[in-house]
Design a protein around this motif. Structure first.
Motif, PDB file in Angstrom:
ATOM      1  N   ASP A 144       0.808  -1.215   0.000  1.00 54.20           N
ATOM      2  CA  ASP A 144       0.000   0.000   0.000  1.00 54.20           C
ATOM      3  C   ASP A 144       0.847   1.273   0.000  1.00 54.20           C
ATOM      4  O   ASP A 144       0.529   2.244  -0.715  1.00 54.20           O
ATOM      5  CB  ASP A 144      -0.937   0.011   1.215  1.00 54.20           C
ATOM      6  N   LYS A 171      -3.634  -8.243   1.066  1.00 50.48           N
ATOM      7  CA  LYS A 171      -4.994  -7.861   1.429  1.00 50.48           C
ATOM      8  C   LYS A 171      -6.026  -8.355   0.412  1.00 50.48           C
ATOM      9  O   LYS A 171      -7.218  -8.370   0.705  1.00 50.48           O
ATOM     10  CB  LYS A 171      -5.105  -6.341   1.554  1.00 50.48           C
ATOM     11  N   ASN A 172      -5.562  -8.731  -0.772  1.00 48.97           N
ATOM     12  CA  ASN A 172      -6.467  -9.096  -1.860  1.00 48.97           C
ATOM     13  C   ASN A 172      -6.593 -10.604  -2.059  1.00 48.97           C
ATOM     14  O   ASN A 172      -7.029 -11.060  -3.117  1.00 48.97           O
ATOM     15  CB  ASN A 172      -6.005  -8.437  -3.165  1.00 48.97           C
TER      16      ASN A 172
END
Length: 461
Positions: free
Chosen positions: A248, A370-371
């Motif tokens: 991120d 996170k995906n």
């Protein structure tokens, strides 16, 4: 079938040529004769395949063949909002999930209606445009393009009555259900004096048709043709898909690298309104001409941002999923999933904003741990489309979360619904069409001539 051999009215053929259409796309080639024959239709087609013309053109042809709309039913009153001069009894109703898509469909309707004497209006949510939309329907309009909530508002005000509807189209039907519109849609179709099944022709169009949508079709459509063009829920061959591993805190730097290396209109998707505002501000501070659209923007702000994007004045547009489905923004060179969506359905619709109408496009997605929930479906989609699958994506798929079932929801086959449910239930069917998915038609947003759409020179009603 070509447009010239389709049997469509000569005025419509002229308007098709003025629109820049040269030959029908697969969905148009199969849907137009089906609709002109009076059959109900449920169509699954890839995004960018020309669905709007596939339902608008054959309905306009039938309206011209009818010689004009039926006279307004007697209301038993000549005063108040129910008067013919204060409301509309449309012959054709088109429902769409978002105001952007409704506006886009209306723009296409205006072009195809040019010189026919057929009048169209669009109504959608937003307090800033209510008065203008009320004025538009005070005098009889023949086609209404609407979002469900605003249409119900106008029905309750007595400004639109549905007793004369002979043609009904639900576009992006899966999106409408995703947004929770099923109760409003059922109220419109089943409880607002609209002619019943068999007395109207109903069409449903969408890029995906899961079981929930097919059940809705069984309630709204009569002995319908099921048309699946290409692999349902897949992407077009004109999109090169790239998946980049990116934590991120490095996404902004990677986005700038992409913007510097890939020219042309770039559409950047994020998940939240706050993220859209923050990323737009970051890009502006770094000297990039950017704008954003999301649900908190006023309709005027959204329209201005889209116009600036289309023209290239601001070649970078940051958007939430409000722009993901249905919007036809020509010549988008690059779609960036700055934040991957949680479902493969939304991924397909997002990247479908590029590679439209036969143009090549690139879709780049940033992914990290996170995906994980979308990884299995993403790999399957990439493999089906013949795209490169990074080795690290396979590794992520083998992680503990994925082995235990991943997102915990059904796989893509169950959600996209590429089969006609009536085959499984044993219900009789009279026909089915299919075809390969590609898009070759070019579209323009500008109507011609302007002014009164009951223009002379056509089949004025």
């Amino acid at each position: 079938m070509t447009f010239e051999t389709s049997g469509m009215d000569k005025i419509l053929l002229r308007n098709v040529a003025l629109s820049g259409y040269r030959k029908p796309t697969p969905v148009q080639r199969h849907a137009i004769p089906t609709v002109m024959a009076g059959r109900d239709l449920m169509s699954c087609a890839q995004t960018g395949s020309g669905k709007t013309a596939a339902f608008v053109l054959p309905v306009l042809h039938q309206m011209l063949q009818m010689g004009g709309p039926a006279p307004a039913p007697s209301t038993g009153s000549t005063s108040g909002l129910s008067s013919r001069f204060r409301c509309s009894y449309p012959t054709y109703l088109i429902l769409a999930p978002t105001r952007e898509l409704a506006s886009q469909i209306f723009s296409e309707c205006r072009k195809f209606c040019y010189g026919t004497g057929i009048r169209a209006a669009v109504i959608y949510g937003g307090s800033e445009n209510t008065r203008e939309q009320l004025r538009a329907v005070e005098n009889q309009v023949d086609i209404v393009v609407a979002t469900p909530g605003r249409l119900l508002d106008f029905i309750e005000r007595g400004r639109i009555l549905l007793a004369n509807v002979r043609f009904l189209t639900l576009d992006e039907a899966d999106r409408m259900l995703d947004m929770g519109f099923e109760p409003q849609i059922r109220q419109i179709v089943e409880a607002c004096d609209m002619p019943v099944i068999g007395e109207r022709q109903t069409l449903m169009f969408s890029a995906t048709f899961p079981r929930e949508i097919q059940r809705l079709a069984s309630d709204f459509l009569h002995d319908y043709i099921f048309l699946a063009v290409g692999r349902v829920g897949s992407t077009t061959d004109f999109i090169v898909q790239r998946i980049e591993f990116c934590e991120d805190h490095l996404k902004r730097e990677m986005l700038l690298d992409l913007l510097n290396s890939i020219p042309g209109l770039t559409l950047v998707f994020v998940d939240t309104k706050r993220a859209a505002d923050a990323l737009e501000d970051f890009l502006l501070r770094h000297g990039y001409a950017a704008s954003s659209i999301h649900g908190d923007r006023s309709q005027r702000e959204r329209e201005d941002a889209l116009a600036a994007f289309r023209s290239g004045q601001t070649p970078i547009l940051v958007a939430t999923d409000v722009a993901a489905r249905g919007l036809d923004i020509p010549n988008v060179a690059h779609v960036v999933n700055y934040e991957l969506p949680s479902t493969i359905d939304d991924y397909v619709h997002r990247i479908g904003r590029t590679g439209r109408a036969g143009n090549q496009g690139i879709a780049t997605s940033f992914a990290n741990e996170k995906n994980r929930g979308i990884v299995r479906d993403l790999i399957e989609l990439l493999q089906e489309a013949g795209q490169e699958v990074p080795s690290w994506l396979y590794t992520m798929c083998q992680g503990p979360a994925m082995r235990s079932g991943g997102s915990g929801r059904p796989g893509r086959g169950g959600r996209f619904g590429g089969r006609d449910m009536r085959r499984e239930s044993g219900a009789p069917r009279r026909g089915q069409f299919g075809g390969a998915a590609s898009a070759t038609a070019a579209t323009r947003d500008e109507p011609w001539g302007g002014g009164n759409w009951r223009a002379s020179g056509g089949s004025a009603w």
